[in-house]
Write an enzyme that holds these catalytic residues in place. Structure first.
Site, PDB file in Angstrom:
ATOM      1  CE  LYS A 192       6.351   4.352  -5.001  1.00 56.42           C
ATOM      2  NZ  LYS A 192       7.290   5.465  -5.242  1.00 56.42           N
ATOM      3  CB  ILE A 215       3.134  -7.242  12.684  1.00 52.93           C
ATOM      4  CG1 ILE A 215       3.595  -6.197  11.656  1.00 52.93           C
ATOM      5  CG2 ILE A 215       3.190  -8.612  12.051  1.00 52.93           C
ATOM      6  CD1 ILE A 215       5.064  -6.386  11.208  1.00 52.93           C
ATOM      7  CD  GLU A 249      10.980  -2.797   6.486  1.00 51.86           C
ATOM      8  OE1 GLU A 249      11.121  -3.783   7.220  1.00 51.86           O
ATOM      9  OE2 GLU A 249      11.386  -2.781   5.312  1.00 51.86           O
ATOM     10  N   PRO A 265      -4.336   7.380   6.209  1.00 49.52           N
ATOM     11  CG  PRO A 265      -4.853   9.442   5.259  1.00 49.52           C
ATOM     12  CD  PRO A 265      -5.375   8.036   5.420  1.00 49.52           C
ATOM     13  CG  LEU A 286      -3.240   1.957   0.911  1.00 48.91           C
ATOM     14  CD1 LEU A 286      -2.924   0.484   1.100  1.00 48.91           C
ATOM     15  CD2 LEU A 286      -4.003   2.190  -0.389  1.00 48.91           C
ATOM     16  N   GLY A 338       3.843  -5.246   2.807  1.00 45.56           N
ATOM     17  CA  GLY A 338       2.540  -5.789   3.183  1.00 45.56           C
ATOM     18  C   GLY A 338       1.351  -4.961   2.749  1.00 45.56           C
TER      19      GLY A 338
HETATM   20 MO1  MOS Z   1      10.774  -6.738   8.174  1.00 44.83          MO
HETATM   21  S1  MOS Z   1      12.555  -6.385   9.061  1.00 44.83           S
HETATM   22  O1  MOS Z   1      11.098  -7.555   6.748  1.00 44.83           O
HETATM   23  O2  MOS Z   1       9.724  -7.449   9.246  1.00 44.83           O
END
Ligand code: MOS
Length: 733
Positions: A689, A470, A693, A620, A618, A513
């Site tokens: 990790k 995305i 977010e 930088p 993974l 992801g």
């Molecule tokens: Mo996120 S807000 O789970 O794309």
């Protein structure tokens, strides 16, 4: 492959390709405009018609009558889909049936019709000829006015709405230094670049959807349920996505109505949501009202911490989990959190980048700044003092890794925190200058994820998984993972994503992801290595490096294993209970310097620094891009972003990018990101990790705290705009 004991040494630890700052492998396609986004699949299905969505003009009530005659007679019109002729839609997994409203209307701009025509212009013109009479009923649109009606949701994502440890009320009452303050965060919209868009084509009872979606398998399941067809008969394709931020976790109006429109028209139909429709038609981050109480001993140790959050949603919806971080971030023997949910008839509230923590930290981290001030302590030192290495609600559970204090201390040193003055004390010409800090916190989640890898005789490794990119860099980190595992350079790896005909991945959400999808690729590559070794008759400890497989004195080009035919391996990474045994979270510290015009109150961000501790990084370069993007979004939520609610008629007034302000380049002059070197063996063999977010978490509070340090004015209602400062600025001009 099951991951149920902490990782030991594995091929990823070589870090020859993983961990290197690597340009995006799909970057040239994107920068040259040749990456195909949902609406641009012009060639996939012949004879595409255009659908235009009609949105409801009321927020709550019913359609009294709908007259389609003029629209049907308009030039080029092929079909018009409404609730009357669409057939029964199942509610799906995410209330998907509500994506086509009527006769009942649930929220403003809920779709009530799709007009399909030969051209976009014809569809749009005909849509304006749909005549609708409504009967409006009274709705609830004002969160502050609905607090008395808010309920305690029975559960929130499987956890309790309320938590309690010790005796908060008694302990708080006994503390010598107390804060009891109320903070508000407004409704936010995702405002991603690419609007929601889909092309649908039927072949008999088989549906193909080219769309823009973060979670391929969820969406196939949801479409199947909604339309009442078998999952096997749906293919979803979403190779490139121009941003999602949680707004594309689910199928939306464009996908469902494109499918219905294509069925009605008997030919492929493409639908994009126009920007002015997107904001009220789709989901948003709901507004919150938060009350935070913190009590500390005179030495600064927190003994009582309480966080309550109110938010609203449509009937049957859920709360914004704004108290999530307060359950884990700071020590304190007596604690309580509570979430309350009011019914609001505004568009659906749902996930937006760091749902829960992002708005939660906007409040909590101002509260921490206020407490530090009351205690006469430095805000960095106050946070460091109240660190915890165990889950404060379940002290028997340690964090897998937690270096929040190092983030804070490293950041303070690099940012020049020691130069921070008293509130209102630092001037640079007409600018009042201030610095602010906030902690960043976001949980790490792992989700099972599968991949298929192919090896051909040229030694090329092709990875296929329905994982999405995305804008995050999935293509590149997946290529890096396969390259590291198979011992080949990056240019010998081909990555194919975003197609439901590929193995089911974790998808892009909740910052799970990166670690999850690469762990799935790791599992598939481990199987492919076994197949290679077996095919070549080598010992199982063969080394994969430099495009070769070597064991003892024997060495083969990797492609030789596929000389007799392509080798294919597929596997899924699944998880045991390590995430229950250990609290896996990501941490950071944000430092911000602002200037506030002493005369006008104009606020300018001058510098930003994020220090992150988030497991193995993974890539930088991609991770830094994620974090600076998130910091930018955080600055927007601090200073600009606010959906203005029309409380009479129940809609977001500023429903376009002219009225909904987000930062531009000129708003963000200088950003730095530091990643602490880390690898977490409890998360996966990748030891990684998420950061996507984490980067937004705490930013807005750091900006608000910097504004306070610059001016001495405390603003507790976001966004922090100049009108909230103007009459309180020091009259030293
Ligand atoms: Mo996120 S807000 O789970 O794309």
């Amino acid at each position: 492959m099951k991951f149920d004991t902490p990782a030991t040494t594995n091929p990823i630890d070589q870090m020859k390709v993983v961990g290197k700052p690597t340009n995006r492998i799909e970057g040239p396609l994107k920068t040259t405009g040749t990456a195909t986004y949902a609406y641009e699949h012009h060639d996939v299905a012949a004879n595409q018609a255009y659908g235009y969505v009609v949105g409801a003009a009321i927020a709550k009530g019913r359609i009294a009558s709908m007259n389609l005659a003029d629209a049907q007679a308009a030039p080029g019109v092929i079909a018009i889909v409404t609730a009357d002729n669409a057939g029964k839609l199942d509610k799906g997994n995410f209330n998907t049936a509500k994506l086509l409203g009527g006769p009942a209307i649930d929220h403003y701009h809920q779709a009530i019709a799709l007009v399909v025509a030969e051209s976009f212009e014809q569809a749009r013109a005909a849509a304006s000829l749909v005549r609708v009479e409504y009967s409006r009923s009274k709705g609830s649109y004002d969160l502050a006015a609905a607090l008395d009606t808010a309920i305690t949701p029975p559960t929130v994502f499987g956890t309790a709405a309320d938590t309690s440890v010790g005796d908060f009320a008694t302990a708080f009452a006994a503390t010598p230094v107390q804060l009891d303050a109320r903070y508000t965060t407004p409704d936010h919209t995702h405002a991603m670049m690419e609007p929601h868009a889909s092309i649908a084509a039927w072949d008999g009872d088989r549906l193909t959807l080219w769309t823009s979606n973060q979670m391929i398998a969820w969406s196939v399941g949801d479409m199947a349920k909604t339309l009442g067809i078998a999952k096997e008969n749906i293919r979803l394709v979403s190779p490139y996505i121009g941003g999602g931020f949680g707004g594309k976790l689910f199928v939306r109006t464009d996908a469902v109505l494109a499918a219905l429109g294509a069925r009605a028209a008997g030919r492929p139909v493409k639908v994009a949501l126009p920007r002015p429709l997107m904001i009220n038609n789709t989901t948003h981050r709901p507004a919150t009202i938060q009350r935070i109480r913190i009590g500390a001993a005179a030495d600064g140790k927190i003994t009582a911490i309480g966080h309550e959050s109110w938010s609203g949603d449509l009937p049957g919806g859920g709360p914004e989990t704004a108290v999530a971080q307060t359950r884990l971030l700071y020590a304190g023997a007596n604690r309580m959190t509570a979430m309350r949910l009011a019914v609001l008839d505004l568009p659906e509230g749902n996930a937006m980048r760091a749902p829960g923590e992002a708005p939660g930290l906007m409040a909590l981290e101002i509260a921490m700044d206020e407490m530090a001030e009351k205690l006469g302590m430095d805000p960095v030192a106050f946070r460091v003092l109240n660190d915890t290495q165990v889950d404060p609600e379940k002290p028997e559970r340690p964090f897998s890794q937690r270096r929040l204090n190092e983030c804070l201390q490293t950041g303070a040193e690099k940012f020049g925190w020691s130069k921070r003055g008293k509130p209102g004390a630092t001037r640079d010409g007409r600018w009042l200058v201030g610095m602010g800090v906030a902690a960043a916190f976001r949980n790490n989640l792992n989700a099972k994820s599968a991949a298929r890898v192919r090896l051909d005789k040229s030694g090329t490794v092709t990875v296929e998984t329905d994982m999405t990119d995305i804008g995050t860099g999935s293509y590149t980190i997946i290529a890096q993972t396969a390259a590291e595992m198979m011992g080949v350079p990056l240019d010998k790896v081909v990555v194919r994503l975003g197609d439901s005909s590929f193995p089911v991945s974790a998808g892009s959400g909740g910052q799970w992801g990166a670690n999850s999808s690469t762990a799935g690729v790791y599992a598939a590559c481990a199987k492919l290595r076994d197949a290679v070794v077996q095919r070549l008759g080598l010992a199982s400890d063969a080394v994969f490096a430099d495009g070769k497989v070597k064991a003892g004195k024997r060495s083969f080009a990797l492609g030789e294993a596929a000389a007799g035919g392509e080798l294919v391996a597929e596997d899924m990474m699944e998880y045991g209970d390590l995430a229950e045994k250990f609290q896996q979270s990501t941490f950071g510290a944000h430092f911000v310097e602002v200037g506030v015009d002493a005369m006008t109150g104009e606020i300018r961000v001058r510098r930003m620094l994020a220090v992150c501790a988030a497991g193995r990084i993974l890539n930088p370069k991609a991770a830094r891009s994620q974090v600076i993007g998130a910091m930018t979004m955080g600055a927007g939520s601090a200073l600009m972003e606010e959906l203005a609610v029309d409380k009479r008629f129940g809609f977001f007034v500023n429903h376009d990018l002219a009225g909904y302000e987000v930062p531009v380049h000129a708003d963000i002059p200088h950003q730095d990101v530091i990643f602490l070197e880390e690898s977490d063996p409890t998360t996966s063999p990748m030891k990684a990790k998420g950061v996507g977010e984490l980067g937004i978490c705490g930013v807005a509070a750091a900006v608000a705290n910097a504004v306070h340090n610059a001016t001495g004015v405390r603003v507790r209602n976001y966004p922090v705009t100049l009108d909230k400062l103007l009459d309180k600025l020091p009259d030293s001009v």
